[in-house]
Design a protein around this motif. Structure first.
Motif, PDB file in Angstrom:
ATOM      1  N   SER A 112       0.807  -1.215   0.000  1.00 50.20           N
ATOM      2  CA  SER A 112       0.000   0.000   0.000  1.00 50.20           C
ATOM      3  C   SER A 112       0.844   1.270   0.000  1.00 50.20           C
ATOM      4  N   ASP A 113       2.123   1.145   0.303  1.00 52.10           N
ATOM      5  CA  ASP A 113       3.019   2.299   0.279  1.00 52.10           C
ATOM      6  C   ASP A 113       3.797   2.407  -1.034  1.00 52.10           C
ATOM      7  N   SER A 114       3.463   1.594  -2.001  1.00 51.44           N
ATOM      8  CA  SER A 114       4.190   1.590  -3.270  1.00 51.44           C
ATOM      9  C   SER A 114       3.784   2.789  -4.128  1.00 51.44           C
ATOM     10  N   LEU A 115       4.541   2.996  -5.193  1.00 48.14           N
ATOM     11  CA  LEU A 115       4.258   4.098  -6.117  1.00 48.14           C
ATOM     12  C   LEU A 115       2.914   3.906  -6.801  1.00 48.14           C
ATOM     13  N   VAL A 116       2.594   2.657  -7.154  1.00 43.87           N
ATOM     14  CA  VAL A 116       1.315   2.382  -7.811  1.00 43.87           C
ATOM     15  C   VAL A 116       0.147   2.749  -6.909  1.00 43.87           C
ATOM     16  N   ALA A 117       0.231   2.366  -5.639  1.00 41.94           N
ATOM     17  CA  ALA A 117      -0.840   2.679  -4.698  1.00 41.94           C
ATOM     18  C   ALA A 117      -0.974   4.188  -4.511  1.00 41.94           C
ATOM     19  N   THR A 118       0.155   4.885  -4.446  1.00 43.47           N
ATOM     20  CA  THR A 118       0.108   6.342  -4.278  1.00 43.47           C
ATOM     21  C   THR A 118      -0.555   7.018  -5.475  1.00 43.47           C
ATOM     22  N   ILE A 119      -0.171   6.588  -6.686  1.00 46.11           N
ATOM     23  CA  ILE A 119      -0.741   7.193  -7.895  1.00 46.11           C
ATOM     24  C   ILE A 119      -2.241   6.915  -7.988  1.00 46.11           C
ATOM     25  N   LEU A 120      -2.638   5.677  -7.712  1.00 48.70           N
ATOM     26  CA  LEU A 120      -4.059   5.338  -7.768  1.00 48.70           C
ATOM     27  C   LEU A 120      -4.865   6.116  -6.728  1.00 48.70           C
ATOM     28  N   GLY A 121      -4.325   6.213  -5.522  1.00 50.59           N
ATOM     29  CA  GLY A 121      -5.026   6.938  -4.469  1.00 50.59           C
ATOM     30  C   GLY A 121      -5.219   8.402  -4.811  1.00 50.59           C
ATOM     31  N   ARG A 122      -4.166   9.040  -5.322  1.00 53.12           N
ATOM     32  CA  ARG A 122      -4.275  10.454  -5.677  1.00 53.12           C
ATOM     33  C   ARG A 122      -5.196  10.662  -6.866  1.00 53.12           C
ATOM     34  N   THR A 123      -5.143   9.749  -7.820  1.00 50.38           N
ATOM     35  CA  THR A 123      -6.018   9.870  -8.989  1.00 50.38           C
ATOM     36  C   THR A 123      -7.485   9.788  -8.591  1.00 50.38           C
ATOM     37  N   ILE A 124      -7.795   8.800  -7.758  1.00 47.46           N
ATOM     38  CA  ILE A 124      -9.183   8.667  -7.309  1.00 47.46           C
ATOM     39  C   ILE A 124      -9.605   9.886  -6.490  1.00 47.46           C
ATOM     40  N   GLY A 125      -8.701  10.384  -5.668  1.00 46.23           N
ATOM     41  CA  GLY A 125      -9.027  11.589  -4.897  1.00 46.23           C
ATOM     42  C   GLY A 125      -9.319  12.779  -5.787  1.00 46.23           C
ATOM     43  N   LEU A 126      -8.518  12.952  -6.849  1.00 45.34           N
ATOM     44  CA  LEU A 126      -8.742  14.060  -7.776  1.00 45.34           C
ATOM     45  C   LEU A 126     -10.062  13.909  -8.522  1.00 45.34           C
ATOM     46  N   VAL A 127     -10.379  12.663  -8.902  1.00 45.29           N
ATOM     47  CA  VAL A 127     -11.637  12.424  -9.619  1.00 45.29           C
ATOM     48  C   VAL A 127     -12.827  12.729  -8.718  1.00 45.29           C
ATOM     49  N   VAL A 128     -12.751  12.322  -7.463  1.00 46.34           N
ATOM     50  CA  VAL A 128     -13.854  12.583  -6.526  1.00 46.34           C
ATOM     51  C   VAL A 128     -14.042  14.081  -6.315  1.00 46.34           C
ATOM     52  N   VAL A 129     -12.939  14.804  -6.130  1.00 47.28           N
ATOM     53  CA  VAL A 129     -13.027  16.257  -5.926  1.00 47.28           C
ATOM     54  C   VAL A 129     -13.564  16.943  -7.172  1.00 47.28           C
ATOM     55  N   LEU A 130     -13.092  16.514  -8.351  1.00 46.09           N
ATOM     56  CA  LEU A 130     -13.573  17.108  -9.601  1.00 46.09           C
ATOM     57  C   LEU A 130     -15.062  16.867  -9.788  1.00 46.09           C
ATOM     58  N   ALA A 131     -15.513  15.659  -9.478  1.00 43.74           N
ATOM     59  CA  ALA A 131     -16.938  15.356  -9.596  1.00 43.74           C
ATOM     60  C   ALA A 131     -17.760  16.184  -8.613  1.00 43.74           C
ATOM     61  N   LEU A 132     -17.264  16.320  -7.373  1.00 40.99           N
ATOM     62  CA  LEU A 132     -17.986  17.111  -6.376  1.00 40.99           C
ATOM     63  C   LEU A 132     -18.086  18.565  -6.804  1.00 40.99           C
ATOM     64  N   ASP A 133     -16.983  19.148  -7.271  1.00 38.36           N
ATOM     65  CA  ASP A 133     -17.004  20.543  -7.718  1.00 38.36           C
ATOM     66  C   ASP A 133     -17.946  20.733  -8.902  1.00 38.36           C
ATOM     67  N   THR A 134     -17.974  19.763  -9.811  1.00 38.57           N
ATOM     68  CA  THR A 134     -18.872  19.864 -10.962  1.00 38.57           C
ATOM     69  C   THR A 134     -20.331  19.851 -10.518  1.00 38.57           C
ATOM     70  N   VAL A 135     -20.663  18.958  -9.592  1.00 39.27           N
ATOM     71  CA  VAL A 135     -22.037  18.879  -9.100  1.00 39.27           C
ATOM     72  C   VAL A 135     -22.429  20.156  -8.361  1.00 39.27           C
ATOM     73  N   VAL A 136     -21.525  20.677  -7.529  1.00 36.99           N
ATOM     74  CA  VAL A 136     -21.827  21.895  -6.770  1.00 36.99           C
ATOM     75  C   VAL A 136     -22.043  23.074  -7.713  1.00 36.99           C
ATOM     76  N   LEU A 137     -21.178  23.236  -8.709  1.00 41.23           N
ATOM     77  CA  LEU A 137     -21.337  24.345  -9.648  1.00 41.23           C
ATOM     78  C   LEU A 137     -22.616  24.194 -10.470  1.00 41.23           C
ATOM     79  N   ALA A 138     -22.921  22.969 -10.892  1.00 41.07           N
ATOM     80  CA  ALA A 138     -24.164  22.747 -11.633  1.00 41.07           C
ATOM     81  C   ALA A 138     -25.376  23.110 -10.775  1.00 41.07           C
ATOM     82  N   ALA A 139     -25.329  22.792  -9.485  1.00 39.70           N
ATOM     83  CA  ALA A 139     -26.420  23.155  -8.583  1.00 39.70           C
ATOM     84  C   ALA A 139     -26.522  24.670  -8.428  1.00 39.70           C
ATOM     85  N   LEU A 140     -25.390  25.352  -8.380  1.00 40.28           N
ATOM     86  CA  LEU A 140     -25.412  26.812  -8.290  1.00 40.28           C
ATOM     87  C   LEU A 140     -26.060  27.433  -9.521  1.00 40.28           C
ATOM     88  N   TYR A 141     -25.679  26.956 -10.698  1.00 38.10           N
ATOM     89  CA  TYR A 141     -26.173  27.547 -11.941  1.00 38.10           C
ATOM     90  C   TYR A 141     -27.626  27.197 -12.222  1.00 38.10           C
TER      91      TYR A 141
END
Length: 342
Positions: free
Chosen positions: A182-211
């Motif tokens: 779990s401390d390998s480079l692959v795990a780090t890249i996957l974890g950060r990628t999923i985190g970025l996707v979740v944040v991007l999806a949340l921001d998209t939903v919030v902005l769509a709700a605002l508009y």
């Protein structure tokens, strides 16, 4: 000079330039400044009340608690103190927040005032970007709608944090099964990628709700998602460069005592500008394709234009030579028959 003039003319016809011109002509920079001032107070009150309400729950789950704090710190650079005094809020103070004491009650009152005020101002700003007047909905109904949206935004933040934490645990478990640490480079890249996707999806939903929901503008779905996604990407870039931007903006030694607050004001100003520029992108795209932001008002304006055009046509016919003689012949059939006999 002719080539330069031609380049400038072609540049002004591009959509990004027209979006910025539309944003500036509607007072976007000024509205973003006002929104950023309200946003900083709404965020402080919201975080305090949020931790006051859910503090008893998240204190029992150390993983969720730390993930939630990390999510807030990543969303607003400079807000949470990592331990070196570079943040405005000490996480230990958040965990000691209580909803039943007088500070929690005051924070709740402040949240209701500042958060609802921010949402109301955001609604008016977005509608002005679309050249629309304020909504005609009952004032109290609007406030109830804003309160429900504020609660939904807070719930979305907690859900996204839980999803990010759960996905990280699931990735670690899956990698352990295949023999990858779990401390390998692959795990780090996957974890950060999923985190970025979740944040991007949340921001998209919030902005769509605002508009769409907050502003009450009937934006077509594909244009709404496209504009919200563009704004979410802009917010992601701001978050990634937040510490560097704030560090350069607050490097003045005369402002050292207020560096954190000034940095947060600058960050929120940039965030609000991204939100309004993305709204301008949607508005310009709709105008280019003849899509009305207010169909009822557009139909009324079209009917008024047709009525005026009909009046102008009647007036033009009345000014033609012999029009009265032709009108009399139509009113007196005998005169018309006599003219034909001649």
């Amino acid at each position: 000079m002719g080539k330069v003039t031609g380049l400038v003319a072609r540049a002004t016809k591009t959509k990004p330039v027209r979006v910025v011109a539309h944003y500036s002509a509607r007072g976007g920079p000024l509205m973003a400044s006002g929104l950023s001032y309200q946003a900083i107070f709404a965020v402080f009150a919201g975080i305090w009340v949020g931790f006051s309400i859910i503090g008893l729950v998240i204190q029992q789950d150390i993983g969720l608690r730390n993930s939630l704090i990390d999510t807030i710190a990543a969303a607003v650079p400079g807000l949470i103190d990592p331990g070196d005094g570079s943040g405005a809020i000490d996480p230990a103070d958040l965990l000691e927040a209580g909803a039943l004491n007088w500070t929690g009650a005051l924070a709740l009152a402040g949240l209701l005032f500042t958060a609802l005020g921010f949402l109301a101002s955001a609604r008016d700003a977005i509608r002005r970007i679309f050249d629309l007047a304020g909504p005609s909905t009952n004032f109290f109904l609007l406030k109830l709608k804003d309160l429900a949206l504020a609660a939904a935004f807070g719930a979305a933040l907690i859900v996204s944090t839980a999803l990010s934490t759960g996905s990280t645990v699931a990735i670690g478990f899956a990698l352990d099964l295949v023999g990858v640490g779990s401390d390998s480079l692959v795990a780090t890249i996957l974890g950060r990628t999923i985190g970025l996707v979740v944040v991007l999806a949340l921001d998209t939903v919030v902005l769509a709700a605002l508009y769409r929901i907050l502003s009450g503008i009937p934006i077509p779905r594909h244009r709404l998602i496209g504009g919200a996604f563009l704004g979410a990407v802009g917010l992601g870039i701001l978050k990634a460069l937040g510490n560097a931007l704030l560090g350069g903006a607050t490097s003045n030694p005369l402002l050292a005592s207020f560096a954190i607050i000034i940095g947060l004001l600058i960050f929120f100003n940039l965030v609000c500008q991204v939100i309004l520029i993305s709204a301008a992108w949607i508005a310009v795209g709709m105008a280019d394709n003849g899509i009305a932001a207010d169909p009822a008002a557009a139909e009324a304006a079209r009917a008024e234009r047709e009525r005026i055009a009909e009046l102008e046509r009647i007036a033009a016919d009345a000014r033609r030579p012999g029009v009265f003689a032709r009108l009399l012949r139509r009113l007196d059939p005998r005169q018309d028959q006599a003219d034909r006999a001649k």
